[in-house]
Scaffold this active site. Structure first.
Site, PDB file in Angstrom:
ATOM      1  N   SER A  56     -23.843  46.422  -5.698  1.00  0.00           N
ATOM      2  CA  SER A  56     -22.540  46.389  -5.031  1.00  0.00           C
ATOM      3  C   SER A  56     -21.724  47.615  -5.443  1.00  0.00           C
ATOM      4  O   SER A  56     -22.040  48.278  -6.430  1.00  0.00           O
ATOM      5  CB  SER A  56     -21.793  45.116  -5.461  1.00  0.00           C
ATOM      6  N   TYR A 107     -17.947  38.862 -10.877  1.00  0.00           N
ATOM      7  CA  TYR A 107     -18.833  39.501  -9.883  1.00  0.00           C
ATOM      8  C   TYR A 107     -19.148  40.929 -10.319  1.00  0.00           C
ATOM      9  O   TYR A 107     -20.305  41.365 -10.301  1.00  0.00           O
ATOM     10  CB  TYR A 107     -18.128  39.489  -8.525  1.00  0.00           C
TER      11      TYR A 107
HETATM   12  P1  NAP Z   1     -23.351  35.625   1.952  1.00  0.00           P
HETATM   13  O1  NAP Z   1     -23.019  35.816   3.380  1.00  0.00           O
HETATM   14  O2  NAP Z   1     -22.478  34.779   1.080  1.00  0.00           O
HETATM   15  O3  NAP Z   1     -24.883  35.114   1.819  1.00  0.00           O
HETATM   16  C1  NAP Z   1     -25.378  34.898   0.526  1.00  0.00           C
HETATM   17  C2  NAP Z   1     -26.652  34.098   0.678  1.00  0.00           C
HETATM   18  O4  NAP Z   1     -27.147  33.773  -0.626  1.00  0.00           O
HETATM   19  C3  NAP Z   1     -26.392  32.781   1.406  1.00  0.00           C
HETATM   20  O5  NAP Z   1     -27.469  32.484   2.269  1.00  0.00           O
HETATM   21  C4  NAP Z   1     -26.345  31.799   0.255  1.00  0.00           C
HETATM   22  O6  NAP Z   1     -26.704  30.486   0.616  1.00  0.00           O
HETATM   23  C5  NAP Z   1     -27.410  32.385  -0.658  1.00  0.00           C
HETATM   24  N1  NAP Z   1     -27.293  31.821  -2.011  1.00  0.00           N
HETATM   25  C6  NAP Z   1     -26.174  31.729  -2.770  1.00  0.00           C
HETATM   26  N2  NAP Z   1     -26.470  31.151  -3.936  1.00  0.00           N
HETATM   27  C7  NAP Z   1     -27.803  30.873  -3.921  1.00  0.00           C
HETATM   28  C8  NAP Z   1     -28.705  30.256  -4.842  1.00  0.00           C
HETATM   29  N3  NAP Z   1     -28.298  29.794  -6.035  1.00  0.00           N
HETATM   30  N4  NAP Z   1     -30.008  30.113  -4.472  1.00  0.00           N
HETATM   31  C9  NAP Z   1     -30.430  30.547  -3.249  1.00  0.00           C
HETATM   32  N5  NAP Z   1     -29.626  31.134  -2.337  1.00  0.00           N
HETATM   33  C10 NAP Z   1     -28.323  31.288  -2.685  1.00  0.00           C
HETATM   34  O7  NAP Z   1     -23.414  37.034   1.246  1.00  0.00           O
HETATM   35  P2  NAP Z   1     -23.731  38.479   1.863  1.00  0.00           P
HETATM   36  O8  NAP Z   1     -22.458  39.161   2.178  1.00  0.00           O
HETATM   37  O9  NAP Z   1     -24.809  38.379   2.882  1.00  0.00           O
HETATM   38  O10 NAP Z   1     -24.276  39.164   0.535  1.00  0.00           O
HETATM   39  C11 NAP Z   1     -25.655  39.147   0.211  1.00  0.00           C
HETATM   40  C12 NAP Z   1     -25.777  39.939  -1.066  1.00  0.00           C
HETATM   41  O11 NAP Z   1     -25.146  41.219  -0.892  1.00  0.00           O
HETATM   42  C13 NAP Z   1     -25.064  39.286  -2.245  1.00  0.00           C
HETATM   43  O12 NAP Z   1     -25.793  39.530  -3.425  1.00  0.00           O
HETATM   44  C14 NAP Z   1     -23.727  40.042  -2.311  1.00  0.00           C
HETATM   45  O13 NAP Z   1     -23.185  40.023  -3.611  1.00  0.00           O
HETATM   46  C15 NAP Z   1     -24.165  41.411  -1.917  1.00  0.00           C
HETATM   47  N6  NAP Z   1     -23.123  42.290  -1.380  1.00  0.00           N
HETATM   48  C16 NAP Z   1     -22.391  41.913  -0.306  1.00  0.00           C
HETATM   49  C17 NAP Z   1     -21.444  42.829   0.202  1.00  0.00           C
HETATM   50  C18 NAP Z   1     -20.591  42.532   1.394  1.00  0.00           C
HETATM   51  O14 NAP Z   1     -19.644  43.302   1.642  1.00  0.00           O
HETATM   52  N7  NAP Z   1     -20.858  41.480   2.132  1.00  0.00           N
HETATM   53  C19 NAP Z   1     -21.292  44.067  -0.383  1.00  0.00           C
HETATM   54  C20 NAP Z   1     -22.053  44.380  -1.520  1.00  0.00           C
HETATM   55  C21 NAP Z   1     -22.981  43.487  -1.993  1.00  0.00           C
HETATM   56  P3  NAP Z   1     -25.506  29.413   0.778  1.00  0.00           P
HETATM   57  O15 NAP Z   1     -24.907  29.690   2.105  1.00  0.00           O
HETATM   58  O16 NAP Z   1     -26.193  28.081   0.671  1.00  0.00           O
HETATM   59  O17 NAP Z   1     -24.527  29.661  -0.357  1.00  0.00           O
HETATM   60  C1  GCO Z   2     -14.584  41.997  -2.808  1.00  0.00           C
HETATM   61  C2  GCO Z   2     -15.786  42.075  -1.905  1.00  0.00           C
HETATM   62  C3  GCO Z   2     -16.782  43.028  -2.495  1.00  0.00           C
HETATM   63  C4  GCO Z   2     -18.018  43.079  -1.638  1.00  0.00           C
HETATM   64  C5  GCO Z   2     -18.970  44.052  -2.190  1.00  0.00           C
HETATM   65  C6  GCO Z   2     -18.429  45.446  -2.275  1.00  0.00           C
HETATM   66  O1  GCO Z   2     -14.042  40.902  -2.947  1.00  0.00           O
HETATM   67  O2  GCO Z   2     -14.230  43.052  -3.322  1.00  0.00           O
HETATM   68  O3  GCO Z   2     -16.371  40.811  -1.727  1.00  0.00           O
HETATM   69  O4  GCO Z   2     -17.093  42.653  -3.790  1.00  0.00           O
HETATM   70  O5  GCO Z   2     -18.641  41.837  -1.589  1.00  0.00           O
HETATM   71  O6  GCO Z   2     -19.535  43.646  -3.378  1.00  0.00           O
HETATM   72  O7  GCO Z   2     -19.519  46.294  -2.518  1.00  0.00           O
END
Ligand code: NAP
Ligand code: GCO
Length: 297
Positions: free
Chosen positions: A177, A190
């Site tokens: 992230s 986080y």
């Molecule tokens: P999301 O929409 O919240 O999806 C996360 C997925 O992980 C969901 O399917 C969730 O299932 C699953 N999950 C959570 N806890 C779990 C567990 N204990 N065992 C198995 N599955 C689990 O998140 P996203 O935005 O797609 O993010 C995916 C990854 O990218 C995460 O690691 C997040 O930190 C990272 N990320 C996201 C962003 C962003 O801007 N969106 C940016 C940087 C990094 P449930 O629905 O059942 O909880």
């Molecule tokens: C926040 C956001 C971010 C994104 C991502 C950024 O609350 O700042 O959720 O943390 O998820 O990780 O790279």
């Protein structure tokens, strides 16, 4: 007579066409084998990939030829995910598994190896976030985020590495992230987890690189998924969420990124094209980390 000649002609041209198709097929098959970005014949496990970033990455890997395996916590999510993959023409394999549960993860990996095959590519994508001011966050809440975002990638990587060593190759991609590099208010757990995940990535690289296992990270910027939906919600008066405006001003392209924009970088890090890349965090952030931010007018 004329119809007999026409039939013969049609038959001849069909034969010619078939030969042409066969030649094209053979050439493409050869190219697929020599195309370093191809994931043909590879099995990819993407954790938490019923939707969101995991789903987008799995879709891209499937389009590059990989067999997709994914898990989620609830059967209903796995079923929804399977239907969504099917809609994309992808026959994925879905399993219920909480990635924080080591016994469940070991059983999952054994099941996948039995039912699908040895995992070539692991994407540690499953993750949660809690946006709470640090001094208001309980230790249990802090631990829960660390458990999913850092302990789980350790558990799942540990479960797949032995078979990758036996197979002679492996790719592990940890979804880090921006918070692997920067902090901000309310995301202490986080950021600590994602900072740790960056170093776990570098350590797996260091410890298993000699077995032809490459472990890299992808650091998404701000992506439009359910996880960030609260940061983009319209205000009661219909105006944009202040955080939405803030992030767009911090992004050179002045926009949030889409999950699909992570697909190409993920395919690259999962393919032979990146065999020389190890311990690297590839930021897919639209340039936020490079940019001081748009000057207020
Ligand atoms: P999301 O929409 O919240 O999806 C996360 C997925 O992980 C969901 O399917 C969730 O299932 C699953 N999950 C959570 N806890 C779990 C567990 N204990 N065992 C198995 N599955 C689990 O998140 P996203 O935005 O797609 O993010 C995916 C990854 O990218 C995460 O690691 C997040 O930190 C990272 N990320 C996201 C962003 C962003 O801007 N969106 C940016 C940087 C990094 P449930 O629905 O059942 O909880
Ligand atoms: C926040 C956001 C971010 C994104 C991502 C950024 O609350 O700042 O959720 O943390 O998820 O990780 O790279």
């Amino acid at each position: 007579r004329r119809s007999q000649a026409a039939t013969r002609q049609a038959g001849y041209s069909d034969k010619k066409t078939n030969l042409k198709i066969l030649r094209i097929f053979r050439r493409n098959k050869k190219m697929a084998n020599t195309n370093p970005f191809s994931l043909e014949g590879k099995i990819a496990l993407v954790t938490g990939a019923s939707y969101g970033i995991g789903f987008a990455i799995a879709k891209a890997m499937a389009n590059a030829g990989a067999t997709i395996v994914f898990n989620d916590i609830k059967q209903e999510l796995v079923d929804k995910g399977l239907a969504a993959y099917k809609e994309e023409g992808i026959e994925a394999h879905g399993y219920v598994c909480d990635v924080t549960n080591e016994d469940a993860v070991n059983e999952l990996v054994a099941k996948i190896e039995k039912e699908v095959g040895v995992i070539d590519i692991l994407v540690n994508n499953a993750g949660i976030i809690k946006r709470i001011p640090m001094c208001e966050m309980t230790a249990a809440e802090f631990r829960q985020v660390i458990d999913v975002d850092l302990n789980a990638p350790f558990i799942v990587s540990k479960a797949v590495i032995p078979s990758m060593i036996k197979k002679g190759h492996g790719k592990i991609i940890n979804i880090c992230s921006m918070m692997s590099e920067l902090g901000r208010e309310t995301v202490s757990a986080y950021a600590a987890a994602k900072g740790g995940l960056k170093m776990l990535t570098k350590n797996i690289c260091s410890e298993y690189g000699e077995f032809n296992i490459q472990c890299n990270g992808i650091g998404p910027g701000y992506i439009e998924t359910p996880q960030t939906a609260p940061l983009r919600e319209r205000q009661p008066d219909g105006s944009r969420h202040p955080f939405d405006t803030f992030i767009c001003a911090k992004t050179p392209a002045n926009r949030w990124l889409q999950p699909d924009e992570l697909g190409g970088p993920a395919v690259f890090l999962a393919s032979d094209a990146s065999n020389g890349v190890n311990g690297h965090i590839l930021y897919v952030d639209g340039g936020i980390l490079a940019y001081i931010g748009k000057q207020p007018k």
